[in-house]
Write a protein that holds these residues in place. Structure first.
Motif, short mmCIF file in Angstrom:
data_model
loop_
_atom_site.label_atom_id
_atom_site.label_comp_id
_atom_site.label_asym_id
_atom_site.label_seq_id
_atom_site.Cartn_x
_atom_site.Cartn_y
_atom_site.Cartn_z
N UNK A 57 24.51 34.95 19.52
CA UNK A 57 24.84 36.22 18.87
C UNK A 57 25.74 37.06 19.74
N UNK A 58 26.83 37.56 19.16
CA UNK A 58 27.66 38.53 19.85
C UNK A 58 27.02 39.89 19.76
N UNK A 59 27.49 40.82 20.56
CA UNK A 59 26.96 42.18 20.54
C UNK A 59 27.09 42.80 19.16
N UNK A 60 28.19 42.48 18.46
CA UNK A 60 28.45 43.04 17.14
C UNK A 60 27.81 42.24 16.01
N UNK A 82 32.30 34.07 28.24
CA UNK A 82 31.11 34.53 27.51
C UNK A 82 31.25 36.00 27.17
N UNK A 83 31.61 36.79 28.15
CA UNK A 83 31.72 38.24 27.94
C UNK A 83 32.82 38.57 26.93
N UNK A 84 33.98 37.90 27.06
CA UNK A 84 35.11 38.19 26.17
C UNK A 84 34.82 37.77 24.73
N UNK A 85 34.20 36.62 24.55
CA UNK A 85 33.93 36.11 23.21
C UNK A 85 32.83 36.88 22.49
N UNK A 86 31.79 37.25 23.22
CA UNK A 86 30.61 37.85 22.58
C UNK A 86 30.56 39.36 22.67
N UNK A 87 31.30 39.94 23.60
CA UNK A 87 31.24 41.38 23.80
C UNK A 87 30.10 41.82 24.70
N UNK A 88 29.29 40.85 25.17
CA UNK A 88 28.20 41.21 26.08
C UNK A 88 28.77 41.63 27.42
N UNK A 89 28.32 42.74 27.92
CA UNK A 89 28.69 43.23 29.24
C UNK A 89 27.64 42.70 30.21
N UNK A 90 28.08 42.27 31.39
CA UNK A 90 27.15 41.70 32.36
C UNK A 90 26.06 42.69 32.73
N UNK A 91 26.42 43.94 32.94
CA UNK A 91 25.41 44.93 33.30
C UNK A 91 24.39 45.14 32.18
N UNK A 92 24.84 45.07 30.93
CA UNK A 92 23.92 45.24 29.80
C UNK A 92 23.03 44.02 29.61
N UNK A 93 23.55 42.84 29.93
CA UNK A 93 22.79 41.60 29.73
C UNK A 93 21.87 41.27 30.90
N UNK A 94 22.29 41.66 32.11
CA UNK A 94 21.51 41.30 33.30
C UNK A 94 20.08 41.84 33.20
N UNK A 95 19.13 40.95 33.44
CA UNK A 95 17.72 41.32 33.39
C UNK A 95 17.08 41.16 32.02
N UNK A 96 17.90 41.03 30.97
CA UNK A 96 17.35 40.80 29.63
C UNK A 96 16.89 39.35 29.52
N UNK A 97 15.95 39.12 28.64
CA UNK A 97 15.55 37.75 28.38
C UNK A 97 16.68 37.08 27.60
N UNK A 98 17.09 35.90 28.04
CA UNK A 98 18.22 35.19 27.43
C UNK A 98 17.96 34.90 25.95
N UNK A 99 16.71 34.79 25.55
CA UNK A 99 16.39 34.52 24.16
C UNK A 99 16.86 35.66 23.24
N UNK A 100 17.07 36.84 23.78
CA UNK A 100 17.56 37.96 22.98
C UNK A 100 19.00 37.75 22.54
N UNK A 101 19.68 36.77 23.11
CA UNK A 101 21.08 36.52 22.78
C UNK A 101 21.22 35.50 21.65
N UNK A 102 20.10 35.09 21.08
CA UNK A 102 20.11 34.13 19.96
C UNK A 102 19.29 34.71 18.82
#
Length: 175
Positions: A117-120, A69-89
């Motif tokens: 959605x990837x970070x970029x 997940x991290x490699x494909x999308x560019x999301x860093x675990x520390x940046x994603x942790x605690x965010x609402x998962x819906x923000x990734x779509x």
């Protein structure tokens, strides 16, 4: 003599309360140990799987993302942790994701196709399967979301096959 008996009863009740407290602490310690072991196993397995894996708490906040997940999308675990998962779509798909999440919490397992959605800003078509992770008491502890990229070519082949079938039926009716 009448007074000795209530004191003994009071003392035995105090001892019973202390014993129950020790048992409760032992159960809580065992549950914490089991949760840590489960998390470690999940991370080890998840980091070798070519799938998008994300664990979300019962409030919808990201707890963990696997390596793929991290490699494909560019999301860093520390940046994603605690965010609402819906923000990734994408915003227009969030309600469908919320509904699938709620269903997974109550019904156990839900599948649907959506966009990640990837970070970029890159977009991935993904078939998602959500499964609630339950404690021994059957209360949902979190939701494990597993996603696999939808093969665009396979999707087009399925669409063409469905159209060919309809055209075949139409041609048969015309004869």
């Amino acid at each position: 003599m009448g007074r000795a008996e209530p004191e003994e009863t009071l003392e035995s009740l105090r001892e019973r309360v202390a014993q129950l407290e020790r048992e409760r602490e032992a159960i809580l310690a065992r549950e914490r140990r089991t949760a840590r072991e489960r998390d470690t196993i999940l991370e080890r397995l998840g980091d070798v799987a070519p799938l998008f894996l994300i664990e979300v708490d019962v409030d919808g906040s990201v707890r963990w993302l696997n390596r793929f997940f991290r490699e494909q999308t560019g999301w860093d675990l520390d940046a994603a942790r605690g965010r609402n998962a819906a923000e990734l779509v994408p915003e227009d798909e969030r309600e469908a994701h919320h509904e699938a999440f709620r269903s997974a919490l109550h019904d156990g397992s839900v599948t649907h196709v959506g966009t990640l959605l990837g970070v970029d800003g890159r977009r991935f078509r993904v078939e998602w399967k959500r499964t609630s992770v339950r404690t021994e008491g059957e209360r949902a502890r979190s939701v494990l979301i597993v996603g696999q990229k939808v093969d665009e070519a396979a999707g087009l082949r399925e669409q063409l096959a469905a159209r060919d079938a309809v055209l075949g039926e139409f041609a048969a009716m015309m004869q």
